[in-house]
Enzyme design. Sequence first.
Site: not given
Ligand code: EPU
Length: 432
Positions: A125-127, A308, A400
């Site tokens: 999600p991105i909420d 990761d 990637r």
């Molecule tokens: N979450 C929410 N709401 C939101 C955003 C996140 O509920 O609006 C939750 C997610 O569902 C998850 C947790 O918060 O349970 C953490 O997610 P996060 O937003 O931190 O992940 P991300 O920013 O989308 C980055 C990395 C990922 C890595 C995660 C966790 C980048 C581009 N991506 O993703 O990297 O797994 O943080 O450390 O920085 C990878 O490189 O293989 C990869 C998936």
Amino acid sequence: MTKRPVLQMSGNNILKGTIRVSGSKNASLPILAATLLNRCENTLENVPNLLDITEMCSIMQHLGAKVYHLNDRLHVQTSDITVNEIPASLARTIRGSILFLGPLLARFGYVKLPFPGGCAIGTRPIDQHLKGLRALGADVSLDGGVIEAKALTGLRPGEVRFDVPTVTGTANILMAAASLEGTTFIFNAAREPEIVDLVTVLIKMGALVKGAGTSSIKVCGTSSLKPASHRIMADRIECGTYMVAGALAGQPLTIVGGIVTHQTILQKKLEELGATIFVDGNTIMVYRATNPRAITIETASFPGIPTDMQAQLMTLLATVPGISTITENIFENRFEHVLELNRMGAQIRVHGRKAVIIGVPTLIGTTVRASDLRAGAALVLAGLCANGYTMIEDISLIDRGYESIEDKFADVGASIWREGLGSKAGLPRFQE
Ligand code: EPU
């Protein structure tokens, strides 16, 4: 007919020699997006040659940025950005496209881009991104899979309190706040090193930021950000992947170019399992565990064991005698590699967020499929130590996030090669 590239490897490899860690993918992506804020020429060093980076740069070019290489540096000129919408055809190729939300909204007071969508590791999600931008005065709507955010009189500094720490969400708010006159507070911020690297760049651009690396960050922004020159930090997940490779087959595997302080918990876990690790500065020497013991792992945000690294650690535990467990606390659906590892003879059962791993004497090479980037890396590690030949399909997912993975492992003695047509990794040498 085009034959899609695959990775092939023969098993029972011993890894001996020195392997170098590249620049960080997940630090490069937000830093590239941050260059949109300052309308200047920025210079980035140590940007890895990866498919995700190529796609991020293509979006930057679509927006009007000039992106080109000179003397191994990536130059990003953002004075003529004219576009504030990203079409689905570009945004859907890479989840990191969500990182344009904060910078474009801050620069134009308007942005439209498609929801990055779910993926193989969960709904994602991105909420929290949207909640954060609303706290800075944005009017945000999500309609038919498209995010539209407006701040027609401009964003304003404010207080953002995340319900869950999110890495890219924190990056989006940091970038927006850095370009706003006044002070923004971010609470329950992500503490990952990639956030610290982004903040280092924002400070070079002229923002005052305190607290990066902790869960409370204070940003005093400025509307006249300056150009920045920056060397991207080392990729801590690539480094961790090589540390696990060392614990599997190192005699010894010497890893250079990483940052040891990012690996503290992983090092402890590998030592608990029985691997021998010597650290000298930022050089990490890993000897394989000759008498490995079953261990328990739980993923967590930094400084815990990264999600990761979960798949790669599962490969390692698959042949450790006894019963190990891995609990995935970050993403709800990140066990797709279990099926593939089990096809290689592993005995792994998943119960909700917990995987129970019963160690088998050896894995057996076969044809497997990468379901996501880290799952793909886990299969490379499995193929390197299995008995017999392994072939991995869908390796564009590995490209990637791992630069020349087969060359790096071949250089330390592994029998691994790429077959089939298709680009190897992906960063075109962007020309001016
Ligand atoms: N979450 C929410 N709401 C939101 C955003 C996140 O509920 O609006 C939750 C997610 O569902 C998850 C947790 O918060 O349970 C953490 O997610 P996060 O937003 O931190 O992940 P991300 O920013 O989308 C980055 C990395 C990922 C890595 C995660 C966790 C980048 C581009 N991506 O993703 O990297 O797994 O943080 O450390 O920085 C990878 O490189 O293989 C990869 C998936």
